[in-house]
Motif scaffolding. Structure first.
Motif, mmCIF file in Angstrom:
data_model
loop_
_atom_site.group_PDB
_atom_site.id
_atom_site.type_symbol
_atom_site.label_atom_id
_atom_site.label_comp_id
_atom_site.label_asym_id
_atom_site.label_seq_id
_atom_site.Cartn_x
_atom_site.Cartn_y
_atom_site.Cartn_z
ATOM 1 N N PRO A 10 0.909 -1.051 -0.037
ATOM 2 C CA PRO A 10 0.044 0.158 0.003
ATOM 3 C C PRO A 10 0.913 0.993 0.091
ATOM 4 N N ALA A 11 0.479 2.165 -1.007
ATOM 5 C CA ALA A 11 1.168 3.414 -0.739
ATOM 6 C C ALA A 11 0.706 4.667 -1.008
ATOM 7 N N PHE A 12 0.716 5.608 -0.143
ATOM 8 C CA PHE A 12 0.110 6.996 -0.247
ATOM 9 C C PHE A 12 1.247 8.084 -0.166
ATOM 10 N N ASN A 13 1.402 8.818 -1.302
ATOM 11 C CA ASN A 13 2.594 9.600 -1.217
ATOM 12 C C ASN A 13 3.878 9.407 -0.608
ATOM 13 N N VAL A 35 1.943 -2.618 -6.175
ATOM 14 C CA VAL A 35 1.991 -1.416 -5.546
ATOM 15 C C VAL A 35 0.362 -0.928 -5.538
ATOM 16 N N VAL A 36 -0.207 -0.632 -4.467
ATOM 17 C CA VAL A 36 -1.528 0.062 -4.521
ATOM 18 C C VAL A 36 -1.633 1.516 -4.308
ATOM 19 N N TYR A 63 -5.722 2.475 4.726
ATOM 20 C CA TYR A 63 -4.702 1.133 4.536
ATOM 21 C C TYR A 63 -5.249 -0.120 4.212
ATOM 22 N N GLY A 64 -6.300 -0.388 4.977
ATOM 23 C CA GLY A 64 -7.185 -1.460 4.750
ATOM 24 C C GLY A 64 -7.614 -1.535 3.188
ATOM 25 N N ASN A 65 -8.165 -0.389 3.015
ATOM 26 C CA ASN A 65 -8.696 -0.249 1.505
ATOM 27 C C ASN A 65 -7.896 -0.614 0.447
ATOM 28 N N ALA A 66 -6.565 -0.075 0.551
ATOM 29 C CA ALA A 66 -5.447 -0.428 -0.447
ATOM 30 C C ALA A 66 -5.009 -1.791 -0.391
ATOM 31 N N CYS A 67 -4.944 -2.585 0.759
ATOM 32 C CA CYS A 67 -4.701 -3.882 0.779
ATOM 33 C C CYS A 67 -5.794 -4.788 0.356
ATOM 34 N N ASP A 88 5.086 -2.217 3.893
ATOM 35 C CA ASP A 88 4.921 -0.584 3.536
ATOM 36 C C ASP A 88 5.690 -0.098 2.663
ATOM 37 N N ALA A 89 5.537 0.833 2.152
ATOM 38 C CA ALA A 89 6.324 1.466 1.243
ATOM 39 C C ALA A 89 7.119 2.582 1.696
ATOM 40 N N ASP A 90 7.324 2.764 2.835
ATOM 41 C CA ASP A 90 8.154 3.944 3.187
ATOM 42 C C ASP A 90 9.689 3.721 3.622
ATOM 43 N N TYR A 91 9.964 2.308 3.256
ATOM 44 C CA TYR A 91 11.417 1.934 3.292
ATOM 45 C C TYR A 91 11.836 1.847 4.746
ATOM 46 N N SER A 92 10.981 1.553 5.612
ATOM 47 C CA SER A 92 11.347 1.362 7.119
ATOM 48 C C SER A 92 11.878 -0.036 7.354
ATOM 49 N N ASP A 93 11.206 -0.683 6.699
ATOM 50 C CA ASP A 93 11.459 -2.373 6.705
ATOM 51 C C ASP A 93 12.664 -2.581 5.799
#
Length: 229
Positions: A10-13, A35-36, A63-67, A88-93
């Motif tokens: 899931p990705a938002f901005n 990628v959603v 988040y759930g909507n994207a999944c 996640d899309a934020d590169y924290s993982d």
């Protein structure tokens, strides 16, 4: 790996990070990377496509909507995967740890694996105090009411496709991860955790980065835990 694995992101901005996430996923391990794009107003879609991902658009934020959008795409394919990985899309993982994440499913026939930030090496400042406390409280409530031992509600997770379908996931916002774990406990799924490294994300969190987001996430997590008792 012989198992058919599909990754849903899931990705938002997240234009500055989503490409890095896609690029770091072991390509010899996965069949598709989805990628959603969750109503982003930046160049998230273009960055994900440039990195080689399949991009779906979900205009309704959550988040759930994207999944759920990603799962709907997978369910309508001619053949289904064996394992779904959420990331996640934020590169924290660390996407390169995907093989470690799915190993208990492939090698030990587990049903679901949570990538635990609590058990792994966490970079200083990568999780806020409310996040750490929220995870601690939520996992202890799950243990108390459902009898399952988790240490984290980490978003980096893997689950067998047929088991995920049985869970009938429905949460559209902040409760997605805890809903999956609570329902897995109620269904008696074989669950385990794998230690995961965690770093400071790229950009500002849409949830923990605001007072409103932190409050709503905490409320939804607690509501979901008590809802399914």
């Amino acid at each position: 790996m012989d198992s058919k694995i599909v990754v849903i992101i899931p990705a938002f901005n997240e234009e500055n990070s989503v490409g890095k996430v896609v690029n770091d996923i072991p390509k010899d391990s996965v069949e598709e990377i989805i990628v959603v794009n969750n109503n982003s107003t930046d160049k998230t879609r273009a960055a994900a496509e440039l990195a080689g991902a399949i991009v779906l658009d979900e205009p309704i934020k959550g988040y759930g909507n994207a999944c759920l959008k990603g799962l709907d795409y997978v369910s309508n394919k001619d053949s289904n995967p064996e394992i779904i990985v959420f990331l996640d899309a934020d590169y924290s993982d660390y996407p390169e740890q995907l093989n470690e994440l799915v190993a208990p499913i492939i090698e030990n026939n587990m049903d679901m694996v949570i990538g635990s930030r609590a058990l792994g090496n966490r970079e200083s400042g990568s999780m806020t105090i409310p996040q750490v406390f929220g995870n601690w409280l939520a996992t202890r409530l799950i243990r108390l009411f459902y009898g399952y031992q988790f240490t984290d509600l980490g978003p980096f997770r893997a689950i067998k496709w047929e088991k995920l379908q049985d869970l009938a996931m429905s949460d559209k916002t902040f409760g997605w991860t805890v809903e999956m774990q609570v329902k897995a406990a109620k269904k008696g799924l074989k669950c385990t955790e794998v230690p995961m490294k965690y770093r400071n994300r790229i950009g500002k969190s849409k949830v923990s980065g605001t007072v409103y987001g932190t409050f709503m996430a905490g409320y939804k997590i607690l509501y979901t835990i008590f809802k399914y008792i």
